[in-house]
Design a protein around this motif. Structure first.
Motif, short mmCIF file in Angstrom:
data_model
loop_
_atom_site.label_atom_id
_atom_site.label_comp_id
_atom_site.label_asym_id
_atom_site.label_seq_id
_atom_site.Cartn_x
_atom_site.Cartn_y
_atom_site.Cartn_z
N ARG A 58 0.83 -1.20 0.00
CA ARG A 58 0.00 0.00 0.00
C ARG A 58 0.86 1.26 0.00
O ARG A 58 1.85 1.34 0.73
N VAL A 59 0.42 2.23 -0.79
CA VAL A 59 1.08 3.54 -0.81
C VAL A 59 -0.02 4.58 -1.00
O VAL A 59 -0.64 4.68 -2.05
N ARG A 60 -0.31 5.30 0.09
CA ARG A 60 -1.43 6.23 0.09
C ARG A 60 -1.01 7.58 0.66
O ARG A 60 -0.04 7.69 1.40
N GLY A 61 -1.80 8.60 0.36
CA GLY A 61 -1.56 9.91 0.96
C GLY A 61 -0.17 10.41 0.67
O GLY A 61 0.27 10.46 -0.49
N ALA A 62 0.56 10.78 1.71
CA ALA A 62 1.92 11.27 1.54
C ALA A 62 2.84 10.20 0.95
O ALA A 62 3.82 10.52 0.28
N GLY A 63 2.52 8.92 1.20
CA GLY A 63 3.28 7.86 0.57
C GLY A 63 3.14 7.91 -0.94
O GLY A 63 4.10 7.78 -1.69
N SER A 64 1.89 8.10 -1.41
CA SER A 64 1.64 8.26 -2.83
C SER A 64 2.36 9.49 -3.37
O SER A 64 2.94 9.47 -4.46
N GLU A 65 2.35 10.57 -2.60
CA GLU A 65 3.02 11.79 -3.04
C GLU A 65 4.53 11.61 -3.12
O GLU A 65 5.19 12.22 -3.97
N PHE A 66 5.08 10.75 -2.28
CA PHE A 66 6.50 10.44 -2.37
C PHE A 66 6.81 9.74 -3.70
O PHE A 66 7.72 10.15 -4.42
N VAL A 67 6.03 8.71 -4.05
CA VAL A 67 6.32 8.00 -5.30
C VAL A 67 6.01 8.87 -6.51
O VAL A 67 6.67 8.73 -7.55
N LEU A 68 5.02 9.76 -6.40
CA LEU A 68 4.75 10.68 -7.50
C LEU A 68 5.92 11.62 -7.78
O LEU A 68 6.07 12.11 -8.89
N LEU A 104 0.23 14.10 -14.87
CA LEU A 104 0.46 12.69 -15.21
C LEU A 104 -0.74 12.04 -15.89
O LEU A 104 -0.59 11.33 -16.88
N VAL A 105 -1.92 12.23 -15.32
CA VAL A 105 -3.07 11.45 -15.75
C VAL A 105 -4.17 12.29 -16.40
O VAL A 105 -5.15 11.73 -16.90
N GLY A 106 -4.02 13.61 -16.42
CA GLY A 106 -5.06 14.49 -16.95
C GLY A 106 -5.98 14.98 -15.85
O GLY A 106 -6.06 14.42 -14.76
N ARG A 107 -6.69 16.06 -16.14
CA ARG A 107 -7.51 16.73 -15.15
C ARG A 107 -8.62 15.84 -14.60
O ARG A 107 -8.80 15.71 -13.39
N ALA A 108 -9.39 15.21 -15.51
CA ALA A 108 -10.56 14.45 -15.06
C ALA A 108 -10.16 13.26 -14.20
O ALA A 108 -10.77 12.99 -13.16
N ARG A 109 -9.13 12.52 -14.63
CA ARG A 109 -8.71 11.36 -13.85
C ARG A 109 -8.06 11.79 -12.54
O ARG A 109 -8.22 11.11 -11.52
N ALA A 110 -7.34 12.90 -12.54
CA ALA A 110 -6.76 13.40 -11.29
C ALA A 110 -7.86 13.74 -10.28
O ALA A 110 -7.76 13.41 -9.09
N LEU A 111 -8.91 14.38 -10.76
CA LEU A 111 -10.03 14.70 -9.87
C LEU A 111 -10.74 13.44 -9.40
O LEU A 111 -11.16 13.35 -8.24
N GLU A 112 -10.86 12.45 -10.26
CA GLU A 112 -11.47 11.18 -9.84
C GLU A 112 -10.65 10.53 -8.73
O GLU A 112 -11.21 10.06 -7.72
N ILE A 113 -9.34 10.51 -8.89
CA ILE A 113 -8.46 9.90 -7.89
C ILE A 113 -8.57 10.62 -6.56
O ILE A 113 -8.72 9.99 -5.50
N MET A 114 -8.52 11.96 -6.60
CA MET A 114 -8.45 12.72 -5.36
C MET A 114 -9.82 13.03 -4.76
O MET A 114 -9.97 13.02 -3.54
N ALA A 115 -10.83 13.29 -5.58
CA ALA A 115 -12.17 13.56 -5.05
C ALA A 115 -12.89 12.27 -4.67
O ALA A 115 -13.72 12.26 -3.76
N GLY A 116 -12.55 11.16 -5.34
CA GLY A 116 -13.16 9.87 -5.00
C GLY A 116 -12.53 9.24 -3.78
O GLY A 116 -13.20 8.53 -3.03
N GLY A 117 -11.23 9.49 -3.57
CA GLY A 117 -10.54 8.98 -2.38
C GLY A 117 -10.50 7.47 -2.30
O GLY A 117 -10.38 6.93 -1.20
#
Length: 226
Positions: A58-68, A104-117
């Motif tokens: 698992r890599v979430r939150g700040a962990g995800s931001e590290f790999v990004l 990286l993924v475009g506006r719509a997919r970025a919003l899906e990732i972050m707004a969907g959680g």
């Protein structure tokens, strides 16, 4: 430079949500005006070497931001779990995801990732562009070894020059991360988010067990309505 985890279930969990930032308040910033974690991921993204995240677990939150912030992300198809769950806690990601994911993924997919959680498995993360490639877990170690060995045999100066040309086209401006970090910590201090944290900790947040294993699902049960 390769980043991997010895824990089969977690590559890098998330920000310590018991911390309001005060423990690092006196940490001298290396990039002017930046909070310590923003400073870390900015410097990571600008290293003059190729950085690779080999994501199992698992890599979430700040962990995800590290790999990004690393240059290349490879994921185990069966065992990787990625996500930006912060919206379920009533805050926005504060360590660079808001700036990096749309690129990286475009506006719509970025919003899906972050707004969907929600959590993304390796296959879906690859489809969206969240990671470069999802590799079957049985082949993962051999694939990573082969890629890193191949790249390490190339000219160090050429890799440095390559990143120097790619970075201005793709990396966010440093001050983008500063604004997002400020919003994250301001929201973290609100009564609504503190109440979410209280309930989440009581039910297993940051402890080994079902809550952290299915964080996106369990965290959303206590989502504040700020």
């Amino acid at each position: 430079m390769l980043f991997e985890s010895a824990d089969p279930d977690y590559f890098l969990a998330h920000w310590d949500l018991a911390d309001d930032g005060s423990l690092l308040a006196d940490h001298p910033p290396q990039v002017e005006g930046q909070a310590p974690f923003s400073d870390l991921v900015i410097r990571l993204s600008k290293l003059p070497v190729l950085t690779v995240s080999a994501i199992r677990g698992r890599v979430r939150g700040a962990g995800s931001e590290f790999v990004l912030a690393t240059d290349i992300r490879f994921a185990s198809r069966e065992r990787a779990v990625l996500g930006q769950f912060e919206i379920t806690a009533g805050v926005i990601p504060g360590g660079g995801a808001v700036a990096r994911l749309p690129r990286l993924v475009g506006r719509a997919r970025a919003l899906e990732i972050m707004a969907g959680g929600e959590d993304f498995d390796g296959a879906l993360a690859e489809r969206y562009g969240y990671v470069n490639r999802a590799v079957p877990d049985a082949e993962f170690d051999a694939f990573i070894d082969a890629f890193v060995t191949r790249v390490s045999g190339f000219s160090v100066s050429a890799i440095r020059e390559l990143k120097g040309e790619v970075n201005p086209q793709t990396l966010p401006k440093d001050d983008e991360l500063a604004a997002q970090s400020d919003l994250f910590f301001a929201a973290l201090a609100t009564p609504e988010v503190q109440e979410w944290a209280k309930q989440a900790f009581e039910n297993g947040l940051q402890q080994v067990g079902p809550f952290e294993e299915d964080l996106a699902e369990h965290s959303a049960k206590y989502a504040p309505k700020r």
